[in-house]
Design an enzyme around this catalytic site. Sequence first.
Site, mmCIF file in Angstrom:
data_model
loop_
_atom_site.group_PDB
_atom_site.id
_atom_site.type_symbol
_atom_site.label_atom_id
_atom_site.label_comp_id
_atom_site.label_asym_id
_atom_site.label_seq_id
_atom_site.Cartn_x
_atom_site.Cartn_y
_atom_site.Cartn_z
ATOM 1 N N GLY A 176 -1.449 5.311 -2.147
ATOM 2 C CA GLY A 176 -1.974 5.329 -3.893
ATOM 3 C C GLY A 176 -3.275 6.086 -3.761
ATOM 4 N N GLY A 178 -4.654 7.859 -5.916
ATOM 5 C CA GLY A 178 -4.934 7.834 -7.394
ATOM 6 C C GLY A 178 -5.865 6.687 -7.528
ATOM 7 N N ASP A 179 -5.575 5.466 -6.737
ATOM 8 C CA ASP A 179 -6.428 4.345 -6.937
ATOM 9 C C ASP A 179 -7.369 4.125 -5.630
ATOM 10 O OD1 ASP A 179 -5.372 2.721 -8.907
ATOM 11 O OD2 ASP A 179 -3.510 2.607 -8.021
ATOM 12 N N ILE A 180 -6.860 4.676 -4.395
ATOM 13 C CA ILE A 180 -7.854 4.326 -3.244
ATOM 14 C C ILE A 180 -9.140 5.362 -3.373
ATOM 15 C CG2 ILE A 180 -8.041 4.704 -0.701
ATOM 16 C CD1 ILE A 180 -4.910 3.561 -0.854
#
Length: 399
Positions: A176, A178-180
Amino acid sequence: MNARTGPLSDVRVLDLTQALAGPYCTMLLADLGADVIKIEPPAGDMSRSMGPLPVDREGCDYGGYFASVNRNKRSVVLDIKSDAGRDAFFKLAKTADAVVENAKTGVMDRAGISYERLREINPALVYAAIRGFGDPRTGASPYANWPAFDIVAQSMGGLVAVTGPQGGGGYKAGPGVGDIYPGTLAALGVVSAIHAARRTGQGQFLDVAMYDAILALCEMVVYSYSGGGIVREPTGNGTAVLCPFDIFPTCDGAVAIAAPGENHWNILCDAIGRPELVTDDRTRNVNRRVANAEFVRGILSEWTKVHSTREIVNAIGGKVPVGPVNSAKDIFEDPHPRARGMLVEVEQPGDNPPIVLAGCPIKLTGTPSGIYARAPRLGEHTDQVLADAGITIARKEQS
């Protein structure tokens, strides 16, 4: 809970985050020693129910997802929509260095705990927000009110367009990102803003947009288009500017080989029994190898596919940049991650076996980071934290 030994052991963070981007940010701060108090609604973080789930669900109210990114934190249940819960949060904010949240734009404002309100209570407070498209306080976006997830950030920020097989329409990255990555940048922002607040006595608002973070990660996409009008496309398992710099098939898996420089290329040519390639006009320097990349890849693939991954690593490891394409099983069997503290066994509540988590990659010799406590059960530390802050609140008012 073991002692917090990291360099942020004098920092307190109120964590209002859920899911991945925000919890990853505060996990990094906690791994580095910060006292992270996870403020959860009565129903708990939405990720608590995500697997893999433990056998003893009565003894443990979360799965592997939550366990991984919420270790080293304390859980307090507060209904911040209620007057009592909000007042308790305000009292905790007086003792905090930072508040972190990752709600949609305006959610915390409507709940009555905006940055402006908290600044009145604690002028030195740092307030960090992670949102899909940022907060109007730092720059207006036409998408400010849009919801966003990892895959949306990867797509809009340029990562998907340059990932995957050549000629394809793009692939999302497996983790992920786009989150991390936004979470990681937010952690750096929080530490930087706390540093400034301790110098000046004034906190500030900061935010990281998921779109912005992925755009920054894809900096090559930006300068390539600006400087040369080049629209970068997926390049498969290689790169358009270096060769060899690829993933090659082996008879039992795959291996990464990177030998763009002349020294490594010369060693590689000897190892595969093709010393004449050192002076071959098609391969005699990196520019020629890039121009004839398919020829180079073909030569190397012919060599790699008749050997095992282990044979190739044994042949050129330590001489040429090389590494096996590791599965999770391979990583668990590799001596490096355990030697570096990157596979950490952590006890779990209830009648459940320990779980292994990815350790903190930031290694410090004097104030070591680490995993010193499992993720908390929902509200596990409510009484302790509120009592320490001198807050008396009826149980029914907390939830």
